[in-house]
Write a protein that holds these residues in place. Structure first.
Motif, short mmCIF file in Angstrom:
data_model
loop_
_atom_site.label_atom_id
_atom_site.label_comp_id
_atom_site.label_asym_id
_atom_site.label_seq_id
_atom_site.Cartn_x
_atom_site.Cartn_y
_atom_site.Cartn_z
N LEU A 69 0.82 -1.21 0.00
CA LEU A 69 0.00 0.00 0.00
C LEU A 69 0.86 1.26 0.00
O LEU A 69 0.54 2.25 -0.67
N LEU A 70 1.97 1.23 0.73
CA LEU A 70 2.90 2.36 0.75
C LEU A 70 3.47 2.62 -0.64
O LEU A 70 3.49 3.77 -1.11
N ALA A 71 3.98 1.56 -1.28
CA ALA A 71 4.59 1.72 -2.60
C ALA A 71 3.57 2.21 -3.62
O ALA A 71 3.87 3.07 -4.45
N MET A 72 2.35 1.71 -3.54
CA MET A 72 1.30 2.12 -4.47
C MET A 72 0.95 3.59 -4.28
O MET A 72 0.90 4.38 -5.23
N THR A 73 0.73 3.98 -3.01
CA THR A 73 0.32 5.35 -2.71
C THR A 73 1.41 6.36 -3.08
O THR A 73 1.15 7.40 -3.68
N VAL A 120 6.70 -4.61 -2.50
CA VAL A 120 7.06 -3.26 -2.95
C VAL A 120 6.96 -3.17 -4.47
O VAL A 120 6.40 -2.21 -5.02
N VAL A 121 7.51 -4.20 -5.17
CA VAL A 121 7.44 -4.21 -6.64
C VAL A 121 5.98 -4.26 -7.10
O VAL A 121 5.57 -3.54 -8.02
N GLN A 122 5.19 -5.11 -6.46
CA GLN A 122 3.75 -5.16 -6.77
C GLN A 122 3.10 -3.81 -6.57
O GLN A 122 2.28 -3.37 -7.39
N GLY A 123 3.45 -3.14 -5.48
CA GLY A 123 2.84 -1.85 -5.17
C GLY A 123 3.16 -0.78 -6.20
O GLY A 123 2.29 0.02 -6.57
N ILE A 124 4.41 -0.76 -6.68
CA ILE A 124 4.78 0.22 -7.71
C ILE A 124 3.97 -0.02 -8.99
O ILE A 124 3.45 0.91 -9.60
N MET A 129 -1.01 1.28 -12.43
CA MET A 129 -2.29 0.86 -13.01
C MET A 129 -3.44 1.67 -12.44
O MET A 129 -4.35 2.10 -13.17
N THR A 130 -3.43 1.90 -11.13
CA THR A 130 -4.50 2.64 -10.48
C THR A 130 -4.61 4.05 -11.03
O THR A 130 -5.71 4.57 -11.28
N ALA A 131 -3.45 4.73 -11.21
CA ALA A 131 -3.45 6.09 -11.72
C ALA A 131 -3.75 6.15 -13.21
O ALA A 131 -4.55 6.98 -13.67
N LEU A 132 -3.12 5.25 -13.98
CA LEU A 132 -3.18 5.35 -15.44
C LEU A 132 -4.51 4.91 -16.04
O LEU A 132 -4.90 5.39 -17.10
N ALA A 133 -5.21 3.99 -15.37
CA ALA A 133 -6.46 3.49 -15.93
C ALA A 133 -7.46 4.63 -16.14
O ALA A 133 -8.05 4.77 -17.23
N THR A 134 -7.67 5.46 -15.13
CA THR A 134 -8.63 6.55 -15.26
C THR A 134 -8.09 7.66 -16.16
O THR A 134 -8.86 8.36 -16.82
N THR A 414 -6.39 10.12 -6.78
CA THR A 414 -6.11 8.72 -6.45
C THR A 414 -5.12 8.62 -5.29
O THR A 414 -5.28 7.82 -4.36
N PHE A 415 -4.08 9.47 -5.35
CA PHE A 415 -3.05 9.49 -4.33
C PHE A 415 -3.64 9.83 -2.96
O PHE A 415 -3.41 9.12 -1.97
N PHE A 416 -4.42 10.90 -2.89
CA PHE A 416 -4.95 11.32 -1.59
C PHE A 416 -6.01 10.36 -1.06
O PHE A 416 -6.14 10.17 0.14
N ARG A 417 -6.77 9.72 -1.96
CA ARG A 417 -7.74 8.72 -1.51
C ARG A 417 -7.01 7.52 -0.89
O ARG A 417 -7.39 7.02 0.16
#
Length: 530
Positions: A69-73, A120-124, A129-134, A414-417
């Protein structure tokens, strides 16, 4: 004299994708989005088995979830900025490729150290994907038509978030599969997503000189990671009011303040600060933080409530989340269709926030004796509210920014959510642990040392080892504490409703993001053009 603004109609040869091409491209995006969200939640019911098999500690238990979750955010803003500068199709395939690598390492891991690196790799990859999809959606679909598709994406996000524990529980309870498939199950679907996007996604490539603000990216990532690490450890490894809290919060805020200074002077900032001068972006950002805290901070503990208070198995606990999934799926899809038909969107934001508040208040009444039927109704109400609210906050922001800032605006929300959700889970988790310890001490007293695990422990108890009288008390304790948790989270939902009321509704654009970008660039070349 006021210049006449031409109607927003696509120009001949503008290259707008047909509805069939859009649906084909969306199939790849939806598959990728689903598996990336699933990565954050699928391990929820598998963690006890993973920790036992790999001889991990209670600290590792927390960090298996937190590192991803840290790496993703932390990386979402960087992915969003790169989407404004580079080929979106290649970026989204790169993020999916990273996710595949991380998933394979996690599924084949020999120990907890390798598992944490893989997360960590999964999160990056999941952050990309989370940011780019929308962002890709906004690039190829006009906001006026986006509701039709955004509702589906909101449903995918919600289903991935809530269905993860169900899928993880089934995999763990199936003897010939096991917990390693919680990581491996996403690999074939991610590869399918890469293939579908290669075949179906066709976006024009805008070539221009670019410059990434790497110092800003490093400072933002470091500052956010420090604050999020603190929120995951405070109340567990050290007290909320302690020297460690002062050090980590002070250090994190100092890094973020320095990041703001660097970003204000960068030619190509990761997060353009002037984007917050836009009233809609600022308000939707605040609302996204509050929704993250309320929704993730509250619902993540429902699976624990099902198992510890109601005595259900991991698989049954997952199945019990279906009413929330159904409510979210129906409301996000229907709201999206109605927004596309009538072009009005604020009413769904307000209604969604109000229904979310109602759902949180209803869930605040649960305890160990709540019937499954009532619990299902309460969860469905919360799902309906979140479904109308979450994705349409993104739609409102995307509709109100210039096309060249679509990536930044989307990734900021996405980041702040995600950050709100991470902090909400950590803070409310500490609240839950304290209430469980306090209630256990009151009801059990010296019999077990005042806590479920005995001897003052706050560890999660193994219900199968407890005698019947103690078992009933512990189930009652977790039921009461979970209800109180939703009551604590409700004010955040109320604040989200108040913020949404101040968002000003504006007509939806009828041009896609790429068409708007082309028009903006033409206006910049031809003085006086609009």
């Amino acid at each position: 004299m006021t210049a006449t603004v031409p109607a927003e109609t696509p120009e001949v040869g503008a290259g707008r994708m047909s509805r069939r091409e859009v649906l084909q491209a969306l199939s790849g995006l939806m598959v990728g989005m689903f598996v990336s969200i699933l990565a954050s939640t699928v391990v929820a019911n598998a963690l006890p088995r993973i920790i036992a098999d790999l001889n991990g500690t209670q600290t590792v238990y927390t960090w298996i979830v937190t590192t991803e979750l840290l790496a993703m955010t932390a990386t979402v803003p960087l992915w969003g900025k790169m989407a404004d500068l580079y080929n979106k199709k290649l970026l989204i395939q790169l993020s999916l490729g990273l996710f595949v690598v991380g998933s394979l390492i996690a599924g084949l891991t020999p120990n907890v150290e390798v598992l944490l690196v893989s997360r960590v790799v999964q999160g990056i990859g999941a952050g990309g994907m989370t940011a780019l999809a929308t962002i890709v959606m906004a690039a190829m679909i006009p906001p006026r038509e986006l509701g039709r598709y955004a509702g589906i994406f909101g449903a995918v996000f919600g289903v991935g978030t809530i269905a993860g524990p169900l899928i993880g529980g089934v995999l763990v309870d199936t003897s010939w599969l096991g917990w390693r498939w919680c990581f491996l199950i996403g690999v074939p679907f991610t590869l399918l997503s890469i293939f579908l996007l290669q075949r179906t996604l066709h976006l024009p490539v805008t070539r221009r000189k670019v410059k990434i603000d790497w110092l800003g990216a490093l400072l933002i990532t470091s500052g956010v990671s420090t604050v999020l690490v603190w929120s995951s450890l405070a109340g567990n490894k050290f007290a909320w009011a302690s020297g460690w809290t002062a050090l980590m919060v002070g250090g994190g805020l100092a890094l973020l303040a320095l990041a703001v200074w660097v970003e204000s002077r960068a030619d190509e900032p990761i997060v353009p600060l002037d984007i917050f001068r836009n009233r809609t972006v600022s308000l939707t950002t605040i609302a996204s933080i509050l929704v993250g805290v309320a929704m993730f901070g509250g619902t993540v503990f429902l699976s624990q409530y099902f198992q510890l208070s109601l005595g259900k198995s991991p698989t049954v606990a997952g199945l019990m989340s279906l009413p929330m999934i159904l409510g979210l799926l129906v409301s996000s899809t229907v709201a999206g269709q109605l927004i596309t038909k009538y072009g009005r969107w604020k009413r769904y934001l307000v209604a969604g926030a109000a229904v979310m508040v109602a759902g949180m208040l209803l869930l605040a009444t649960i305890d160990a004796g709540t019937s499954i039927l009532l619990l299902s109704v309460y969860m469905a109400v919360l799902g309906v509210g979140v479904g109308m609210l979450m994705q349409n906050l993104v739609l409102a922001a995307q509709n109100d920014v210039p096309a060249h800032e679509l990536g930044a605006a989307t990734s900021v929300l996405t980041f702040f959510r995600s950050m709100g959700g991470t902090i909400g889970v950590s803070a409310l988790g500490a609240v839950l642990a304290n209430r469980v310890a306090t209630l256990s001490a009151e009801k059990l007293g010296p019999l077990t040392g005042g806590a479920p695990g005995g001897h003052g422990s706050t560890e999660v108890p193994d219900l199968s080892t407890l005698p019947e009288p103690v078992l009933r008390i512990i189930q009652d304790v977790y039921g009461t504490a979970t209800g109180e948790l939703f009551l604590v989270a409700t004010p955040f939902a109320v604040l989200a409703l108040l913020v949404v009321l101040f968002i000003r509704e504006k007509p939806l654009h009828t041009l896609s993001g790429e068409e708007r970008r082309a028009r903006e660039e033409a206006a910049a070349v031809v003085p006086g053009a609009h």
